[in-house]
Design a protein around this motif. Structure first.
Motif, PDB file in Angstrom:
ATOM      1  N   ALA A 141       0.859  -1.183   0.000  1.00 56.84           N
ATOM      2  CA  ALA A 141       0.000   0.000   0.000  1.00 56.84           C
ATOM      3  C   ALA A 141       0.893   1.230   0.000  1.00 56.84           C
ATOM      4  N   ARG A 165      -3.476  -0.871  -2.979  1.00 55.23           N
ATOM      5  CA  ARG A 165      -4.339   0.199  -2.480  1.00 55.23           C
ATOM      6  C   ARG A 165      -3.500   1.434  -2.167  1.00 55.23           C
ATOM      7  N   ALA A 183      -3.886   5.885  -7.607  1.00 58.41           N
ATOM      8  CA  ALA A 183      -4.888   4.824  -7.522  1.00 58.41           C
ATOM      9  C   ALA A 183      -5.581   4.603  -8.868  1.00 58.41           C
ATOM     10  N   VAL A 188      -6.695   0.653  -8.457  1.00 54.81           N
ATOM     11  CA  VAL A 188      -6.805   0.074  -7.120  1.00 54.81           C
ATOM     12  C   VAL A 188      -7.610   1.028  -6.250  1.00 54.81           C
ATOM     13  N   PRO A 189      -8.116   0.564  -5.107  1.00 57.02           N
ATOM     14  CA  PRO A 189      -8.903   1.446  -4.232  1.00 57.02           C
ATOM     15  C   PRO A 189      -8.073   2.614  -3.695  1.00 57.02           C
ATOM     16  N   TYR A 190      -8.743   3.762  -3.568  1.00 56.74           N
ATOM     17  CA  TYR A 190      -8.152   4.946  -2.946  1.00 56.74           C
ATOM     18  C   TYR A 190      -8.952   5.256  -1.698  1.00 56.74           C
ATOM     19  N   HIS A 191      -8.263   5.409  -0.562  1.00 52.02           N
ATOM     20  CA  HIS A 191      -8.927   5.538   0.729  1.00 52.02           C
ATOM     21  C   HIS A 191      -8.644   6.885   1.389  1.00 52.02           C
ATOM     22  N   GLU A 206     -12.878   5.432  -1.259  1.00 54.05           N
ATOM     23  CA  GLU A 206     -13.458   4.466  -0.324  1.00 54.05           C
ATOM     24  C   GLU A 206     -13.084   4.917   1.080  1.00 54.05           C
ATOM     25  N   VAL A 214      -7.911  -2.320   6.740  1.00 54.37           N
ATOM     26  CA  VAL A 214      -7.686  -2.823   5.390  1.00 54.37           C
ATOM     27  C   VAL A 214      -6.356  -3.559   5.401  1.00 54.37           C
TER      28      VAL A 214
END
Length: 380
Positions: A141, A165, A183, A188-191, A206, A214
């Motif tokens: 990550a 991520r 991302a 891929v997911p971005y948080h 997200e 995560v």
């Protein structure tokens, strides 16, 4: 003709304490706000007379001389004038302060069989991002990437890690985040933390709720909200090894609070900050490593508390013992934070707007100019 020195070569010279005179040709106000360690200001524009009277006392034609400006234009003209005047060892820093702002160091800070954390240091601004990986599964990550996302991708690629991520600790005010773009590029997911909705972020992400976890491989990243510097700031607890604190807690200070809250509401931000420090971060185990979002970089380019290329980290227990701000009562802490905020980062309102998705800037030159200067996210 003058030679050319790359920004990376300049970094090596500074680290080696090489005997060289650095002449910065930018206007005094730009120089005073941010310059290289040991540089002298020799304001100069193309086609001006040779500024012999402005050169540092004692500068000799046999000395090694480096010239630098904003982008490498006026400094080249000065270098040519110096060369014509008989100076034998003159070179121009290619790309000037613009390209100097994109020099990075990669520093391992945790290296275990089940967890690796690499700190990515943006040398000119002191921005710190992280790549967190499970070396067994080779998943990783990226946390708090700057807009130079290629630096983070290259680090992961060199280690055969797959970035699965991307996370930001908060909506940054001193630099343009590369989180969303990285991302998207990697699909891929971005948080962001759940409180990012209070910042009216317009792009998709997200959210990670309080205490939600995560994973990258077998490594967990737990969301620990720590508002104060901003309402949305979320620290990330990485397994049993470290906490990535963004701009909540540094190794030599704490984050300022009025960039989001404003001077009128800075008291509320400072109280949130005190609570986040005392009830959340300082309640973590003493042995846990604090990995902040910034090192301190002064206007003269000097780092604190360690030079670039060395890990910027400290244990929770050590910070509790040595930082006077952390032992203040709530009222005293609030008074300290609201009474002496440093100068605001350059262009911070536009930078925030970009990081919220409210404004788009694609031009690299404009982005560079928005970010020029040291970060000012900590309380002096």
């Amino acid at each position: 003709m003058p030679a050319t020195t790359t920004p990376d070569e300049l970094a090596a010279l500074l680290d080696a304490d090489a005997d060289a005179a650095i002449l910065d040709t930018r206007p005094p106000e730009s120089f005073d706000a941010w310059h290289l360690p040991g540089a002298a200001n020799v304001p100069y524009k193309p086609n001006q007379p040779f500024p012999a009277d402005a050169l540092p006392d004692g500068l000799d034609t046999t000395d090694r001389v480096l010239t630098i400006c904003a982008k490498g234009t006026s400094s080249r003209f000065l270098a040519e004038e110096l060369d014509a005047a008989g100076y034998r060892d003159v070179s121009v820093v290619a790309g000037g302060m613009r390209d100097w702002s994109a020099v990075y160091e990669t520093v391992p800070v945790v290296a275990r069989s089940d967890l690796e954390i690499v700190q990515v240091q943006r040398r000119a601004k002191g921005c710190l991002g992280y790549v967190v990986a499970d070396p067994r599964t080779e998943e990783a990550a990226v946390v708090d990437p700057t807009r130079h996302t290629e630096r983070f991708r290259a680090l992961a690629d060199a280690r055969d890690w797959e970035v699965v991520r991307v996370l930001d600790t908060h909506v940054h005010a001193d630099h343009v985040s590369g989180g969303r773009r990285l991302a998207d590029a990697l699909d891929v997911p971005y948080h962001l933390g759940a409180n990012a909705r209070e910042r009216d972020v317009t792009y998709e992400y997200e959210e990670i709720a309080r205490n939600e976890t995560v994973s990258v491989g077998g490594v967990s990243l737990k969301a620990v909200p720590t508002p104060g510097h901003t309402t949305d700031l979320t620290s990330y607890l990485v397994a049993d090894a470290a906490v990535l604190t963004g701009d909540a807690l540094f190794t030599d200070s704490v984050g300022r609070t009025e960039l989001e809250f404003g001077d009128a509401d800075a008291d509320r931000g400072a109280r949130l900050q005190h609570e986040s420090l005392q009830r959340t971060l300082l309640a973590l185990p003493d042995s846990l490593a604090v990995l902040p979002g910034h090192a301190s970089v002064a206007a003269d380019g000097t780092w604190s508390p360690t030079p670039p290329g060395q890990p910027v980290k400290a244990r929770v227990g050590a910070l509790r013992d040595r930082l006077p701000l952390l032992s203040l009562s709530e009222d005293a802490f609030v008074e300290r934070l609201t009474a002496s905020a440093p100068a605001k980062p350059p262009n911070y309102e536009r930078v925030i707007a970009i990081n919220r998705g409210r404004e788009t800037v694609e031009n690299e030159t404009e982005l560079t100019e928005l970010e020029l200067g040291p970060n000012n996210c900590a309380i002096d």
